[in-house]
Design a protein around this motif. Structure first.
Motif, PDB file in Angstrom:
ATOM      1  N   ASN A 211       0.964  -1.169  -0.079  1.00 36.86           N
ATOM      2  CA  ASN A 211      -0.016   0.017   0.099  1.00 36.86           C
ATOM      3  C   ASN A 211       0.913   1.235   0.114  1.00 36.86           C
ATOM      4  OD1 ASN A 211      -2.414  -1.666   0.238  1.00 36.86           O
ATOM      5  ND2 ASN A 211      -2.876  -1.259   2.279  1.00 36.86           N
TER       6      ASN A 211
ATOM      7  N   ASP B  10      -1.416   4.545   3.637  1.00 33.78           N
ATOM      8  CA  ASP B  10      -2.236   3.736   4.484  1.00 33.78           C
ATOM      9  C   ASP B  10      -2.384   4.205   5.744  1.00 33.78           C
ATOM     10  OD1 ASP B  10      -4.041   2.142   5.386  1.00 33.78           O
ATOM     11  OD2 ASP B  10      -2.860   0.134   5.021  1.00 33.78           O
TER      12      ASP B  10
ATOM     13  N   SER C  12      -5.572  -0.463  -1.324  1.00 32.28           N
ATOM     14  CA  SER C  12      -6.288   0.933  -1.596  1.00 32.28           C
ATOM     15  C   SER C  12      -4.896   1.841  -1.804  1.00 32.28           C
ATOM     16  CB  SER C  12      -7.044   1.592  -0.556  1.00 32.28           C
ATOM     17  OG  SER C  12      -8.275   0.841  -0.541  1.00 32.28           O
ATOM     18  N   THR C  13      -4.932   2.819  -3.033  1.00 32.69           N
ATOM     19  CA  THR C  13      -3.760   3.511  -3.291  1.00 32.69           C
ATOM     20  C   THR C  13      -3.742   4.468  -2.219  1.00 32.69           C
ATOM     21  OG1 THR C  13      -4.353   2.818  -5.692  1.00 32.69           O
ATOM     22  CG2 THR C  13      -2.722   4.615  -5.268  1.00 32.69           C
TER      23      THR C  13
ATOM     24  N   GLY D  43      -5.266   5.950   1.216  1.00 32.93           N
ATOM     25  CA  GLY D  43      -6.233   5.592   1.930  1.00 32.93           C
ATOM     26  C   GLY D  43      -5.981   6.208   3.478  1.00 32.93           C
TER      27      GLY D  43
ATOM     28  N   ALA E 280      -5.440   0.892  -8.077  1.00 35.88           N
ATOM     29  CA  ALA E 280      -5.521   0.106  -6.696  1.00 35.88           C
ATOM     30  C   ALA E 280      -5.771  -1.487  -6.810  1.00 35.88           C
ATOM     31  CB  ALA E 280      -6.904   0.545  -5.957  1.00 35.88           C
TER      32      ALA E 280
ATOM     33  N   ASN F   8     -11.770  -5.298  -2.962  1.00 37.58           N
ATOM     34  CA  ASN F   8     -12.726  -4.071  -2.267  1.00 37.58           C
ATOM     35  C   ASN F   8     -11.437  -3.070  -2.182  1.00 37.58           C
ATOM     36  OD1 ASN F   8     -14.483  -2.545  -1.085  1.00 37.58           O
ATOM     37  ND2 ASN F   8     -14.453  -3.718   1.043  1.00 37.58           N
ATOM     38  N   ASN F   9     -10.664  -2.457  -3.068  1.00 37.85           N
ATOM     39  CA  ASN F   9      -9.681  -1.358  -2.892  1.00 37.85           C
ATOM     40  C   ASN F   9     -10.205  -0.261  -3.819  1.00 37.85           C
ATOM     41  OD1 ASN F   9      -7.824  -2.627  -1.236  1.00 37.85           O
ATOM     42  ND2 ASN F   9      -7.603  -4.260  -2.655  1.00 37.85           N
ATOM     43  N   VAL F  10      -9.527   0.725  -3.390  1.00 40.24           N
ATOM     44  CA  VAL F  10     -10.129   2.144  -3.933  1.00 40.24           C
ATOM     45  C   VAL F  10      -8.835   3.011  -4.044  1.00 40.24           C
ATOM     46  CG1 VAL F  10     -11.364   4.204  -3.389  1.00 40.24           C
ATOM     47  CG2 VAL F  10     -12.099   1.985  -2.635  1.00 40.24           C
ATOM     48  N   ASN F  11      -8.894   3.837  -5.286  1.00 41.72           N
ATOM     49  CA  ASN F  11      -8.014   4.847  -5.391  1.00 41.72           C
ATOM     50  C   ASN F  11      -7.422   5.990  -4.328  1.00 41.72           C
ATOM     51  OD1 ASN F  11      -8.991   3.795  -8.382  1.00 41.72           O
ATOM     52  ND2 ASN F  11      -6.629   4.085  -8.420  1.00 41.72           N
TER      53      ASN F  11
ATOM     54  N   ASP G 140      -9.363   6.827  -0.765  1.00 36.95           N
ATOM     55  CA  ASP G 140     -10.279   6.215   0.163  1.00 36.95           C
ATOM     56  C   ASP G 140     -10.049   7.154   1.463  1.00 36.95           C
ATOM     57  OD1 ASP G 140     -11.422   4.295   1.880  1.00 36.95           O
ATOM     58  OD2 ASP G 140     -10.138   2.783   1.486  1.00 36.95           O
TER      59      ASP G 140
ATOM     60  N   GLY H  35      -9.335  -0.533  -9.590  1.00 38.22           N
ATOM     61  CA  GLY H  35      -9.828  -0.236  -8.419  1.00 38.22           C
ATOM     62  C   GLY H  35     -11.404  -0.080  -8.244  1.00 38.22           C
TER      63      GLY H  35
END
Length: 183
Positions: free
Chosen positions: A11, A14, A38-39, A41, A58, A62-65, A67, A85
């Motif tokens: 990550n 994070d 997530s990228t 977060g 990402a 369940n990962n997000v750019n 977050d 993502g």
């Protein structure tokens, strides 16, 4: 203009505070990419600004750019996100979140049966999406295991209510995700 590249192995940003913490951070002109999760977060943070920042690719599932979860008073201004993502921009159970002049493009995903969208204000109170654009999110052949197409702009409220969410001068162009959805 610094680039933080996770090489698909770790990550990149994070931050997880154990309880809601005033941090007063500003991230400006940074790019986070190719994360295993997530990228970019943050969780349980207050008073954070992302100015002219980017995030792409990402990790799957369940990962997000971009977050932010359980965070308050968060500003994303002139930011961009694309690549893989589930969401490009996600605010989850947060208050006072602003996306201003941001752009997102949905390219590819293996969503694990979950919904997908570009901007998602999930169980958020006092959210603003101002002059934001979703573009070219039309490559459905690169999307797998999608539970629901949530659109360019999504406001789910399955965990808590979503109140006082405003969209001002936003647009979705060339999209197979749909435009706007509430659940």
């Amino acid at each position: 203009a610094a680039i933080f590249d996770g090489a698909n192995a770790q990550n990149m940003l994070d931050v997880y505070e154990s309880s809601l913490t005033n941090v007063y951070w500003i991230f400006e002109g940074l790019l986070w990419c190719r994360s295993s999760g997530s990228t970019a977060g943050i969780s349980y943070c207050r008073y954070v600004k992302f100015l002219r920042c980017g995030a792409y690719d990402a990790g799957n599932g369940n990962n997000v750019n971009f977050d932010n979860s359980n965070s308050d008073y968060i500003l994303y201004e002139n930011c961009y996100a694309y690549g893989s993502g589930r969401y490009k921009f996600l605010a989850y159970q947060s208050d006072h979140v602003v996306y201003r002049q941001c752009v997102g493009r949905f390219d590819r995903v293996s969503a694990g049966g979950e919904p997908i969208a570009v901007f998602s204000l999930y169980s958020v109170d006092y959210g603003e999406v101002q002059n934001c654009i979703t573009i070219d999110s039309d490559q459905t052949s690169a999307w797998s295991s999608v539970g629901m197409y949530g659109g360019g702009f999504l406001v789910p409220s399955t965990d808590m209510n979503a109140n006082n969410i405003n969209f001002r001068s936003c647009i979705t162009l060339k999209s197979r995700l749909g435009g706007f959805m509430t659940t």
